[in-house]
Design an enzyme around this catalytic site. Structure first.
Site, PDB file in Angstrom:
ATOM      1  CG  HIS A 189      -1.985   1.059   0.796  1.00  0.00           C
ATOM      2  ND1 HIS A 189      -2.046   2.485   2.105  1.00  0.00           N
ATOM      3  CD2 HIS A 189      -3.213   1.186   1.375  1.00  0.00           C
ATOM      4  CE1 HIS A 189      -2.628   3.195   2.327  1.00  0.00           C
ATOM      5  NE2 HIS A 189      -3.615   2.430   1.333  1.00  0.00           N
ATOM      6  NE  ARG A 191       0.563   6.053   6.636  1.00  0.00           N
ATOM      7  CZ  ARG A 191       0.436   5.891   8.017  1.00  0.00           C
ATOM      8  NH1 ARG A 191      -1.933   6.362   7.083  1.00  0.00           N
ATOM      9  NH2 ARG A 191       0.859   5.714   8.883  1.00  0.00           N
ATOM     10  CE  LYS A 192       1.281  -1.854   5.750  1.00  0.00           C
ATOM     11  NZ  LYS A 192       0.011  -0.597   5.715  1.00  0.00           N
ATOM     12  CG  LEU A 193       9.985   1.764   4.161  1.00  0.00           C
ATOM     13  CD1 LEU A 193       8.796   1.368   5.883  1.00  0.00           C
ATOM     14  CD2 LEU A 193      10.949   1.216   4.885  1.00  0.00           C
TER      15      LEU A 193
END
Length: 383
Positions: A189, A191-193
Site C-alpha cells: 500500500h 503508506r508502506k516503504l
C-alpha cells in the site's frame, strides 16, 4: 511582500520517481499488463531479499492474509488468536474464513502482541496464531513459535508494515519474511516503504503451500496464464477448487521491482529521520518516543509517540494543534473490537490495546522529509 506559508507536512508520501514511471511504461507498451513475467521476476527478487525460497504476489495484503488462512484449512467456527490492535484487515481476513478472532492484549511498550497471553487463549477450536509486526517493529516471534509448537499450531505473520525490518536469531540478523513462521504476509500500500500502488506478497519455505497459493489466487485454475500462453499445443485449464481473483498486475510488479532496488536507501533515510525525532522528543515531558527492544531492527513504517498524562494537553488536542499548523498526524493504531463491524466479538481484557489507541499519535515520516521538517514537527510538540 506576500508571505509564503510553509508547506503542509503529510503523514506519509510514497517515494516514486522517473524510474518507476519508466518501468510501468515499459510494461504497458509490452502488451502484457496483467499477472505475467514481471510478477514472476518480482516474486523471485522479493524472495531473495527476505531470504526465503517462495514468494507469491497477490492483489493486496488482506488477500494475502485470507489466502494464508484459507490454504491452512481455517474455516467455519475455528478460532484464530490475534490482536485487536491492528488495522481492521487482520480481523477481517479471519472472518472471511468464517472463523472467530480471539483477541489477546499487547505489550504496552511495543504495541505488539504479548506472547505471555497467547497460551491461555488456546482452546480445542484454535487453528492458527496470527501475530502482527505493528508499524514495522518486529514482534517477539520466537516465544510465539515456541507456544505454537507445543500445541501444533501454524503461525501466520501479518508483516504488512515490516518489509526491511530485522530480528536477531541465534546471533544472526534475519529479515522479517524469511519467514520464521509458516507464512508471512506483506502489504505494498502507499503508506508502506515499498509500494506498488496496492499489492501484497506471501512468503513461505513450504513448496506445497506456495503451489496452493498460486492456484487459489487465480480462480483455482490448474495452469497459469504464462504456461497457457507459451504452450505449443492446445491446452484446457481445469478448476478443481474454489479460488479467488487475487492476482497482481505486471504493471504493479514492474514498479515493485524498482522499489525493491531502492529499499536499502529508503530504510537508511527513515532511520536517520526517526533518530532525529527520538533525540529531540525524549526531552519533552509527557511524550514517549518509540521503544525498540534489543534484538530487533524496525523499518519505522510509522513513528508512534505516546502522549501521557504528564503532557500539557490531551492527545486529541495536540493533533488539532498540529493540524492548524499544517502538520498531518494520525491517531494510534485502531482496535477492531471497538469498531461497529466487530463489536459482536467477545474478548478478554484489552486494556493496553485501548490505552494505546487513545494515547498514541503517529507523526509524519517519509523518505523525502527533511530534518528541518522534523524540527518543525517537534517544535510544534513543545507545549
Amino acid at each position: 511582500m506576500l508571505e509564503v506559508s510553509p508547506r503542509t507536512i503529510p503523514i506519509a508520501r510514497p517515494d516514486l520517481g522517473e524510474e518507476e514511471a519508466a518501468a510501468a511504461r515499459r510494461v504497458i507498451l509490452s502488451g502484457w499488463i496483467t499477472q505475467g513475467p514481471e510478477v514472476a521476476t518480482f516474486e523471485d527478487e522479493f524472495a531473495a531479499y527476505v531470504g526465503t525460497t517462495h514468494a507469491c504476489a497477490v492483489a493486496n495484503c488482506t488477500a494475502a492474509l485470507h489466502l494464508a488462512l484459507h490454504a491452512l484449512g481455517v474455516g467455519l467456527g475455528d478460532e484464530v488468536i490475534t490482536v485487536s490492535h491492528s488495522f481492521i484487515a487482520t480481523t477481517n481476513a479471519i472472518r472471511y474464513c468464517g472463523a472467530v478472532p480471539v483477541f489477546v492484549d499487547i505489550d504496552p511498550r511495543t504495541y505488539n502482541i504479548d506472547p505471555g497471553l497467547i497460551e491461555r487463549a488456546i482452546t480445542s477450536r484454535t487453528r492458527a496464531i496470527l501475530p502482527v509486526h505493528q508499524v514495522g517493529l518486529p514482534c517477539d516471534i520466537l516465544p510465539i513459535l515456541e507456544v505454537a509448537a507445543r500445541h501444533n499450531l501454524p503461525v501466520v505473520e501479518d508483516a504488512a508494515c515490516a518489509i526491511g525490518s530485522e530480528l536477531r536469531v541465534q546471533q544472526k540478523w534475519e529479515r522479517v519474511g524469511k519467514p520464521h513462521s509458516l507464512v508471512a504476509c506483506f502489504s505494498f500500500h502507499p503508506r508502506k516503504l515499498l509500494t506498488t500502488g496496492d499489492g501484497g506478497m506471501l512468503t513461505t519455505l513450504d513448496p506445497e503451500l506456495d503451489r496452493k497459493f498460486r492456484v487459489l489466487r487465480q480462480h483455482g485454475m490448474s495452469i497459469s496464464d504464462t504456461t497457457r500462453h507459451l504452450a505449443t499445443t492446445v491446452v484446457f485449464e481445469e478448476y478443481s477448487m474454489l479460488g479467488f481473483n487475487y492476482r497482481m498486475t505486471d504493471i504493479q510488479a514492474a514498479v515493485g521491482r524498482v522499489q525493491l532496488k531502492r529499499l536499502p536507501a529508503l530504510l537508511m533515510r527513515r532511520s536517520k529521520l526517526a533518530s532525529h525525532y527520538t533525540e529531540r522528543i525524549k526531552g519533552i515531558s509527557g511524550l514517549i518516543p518509540p521503544h525498540v527492544p534489543a534484538g530487533v531492527r524496525t523499518n519505522y513504517q510509522s513513528y508512534a509517540v505516546q502522549v501521557t498524562d504528564q503532557y500539557a494537553t490531551s492527545r486529541d488536542q495536540l493533533m488539532r494543534k498540529l493540524l492548524e499548523q499544517g502538520i498531518s498526524t494520525r491517531r494510534g493504531i485502531m482496535n477492531a473490537h471497538q469498531e461497529a463491524a466487530h463489536t459482536d466479538l467477545a474478548h478478554s481484557d484489552l486494556t493496553c490495546s485501548q490505552v494505546a489507541r487513545d494515547s498514541v499519535i503517529l507523526l509524519p515520516l517519509f523518505a523525502e522529509m527533511t530534518l528541518e521538517e522534523v524540527d518543525r514537527v517537534v517544535d510544534a510538540l513543545i507545549p
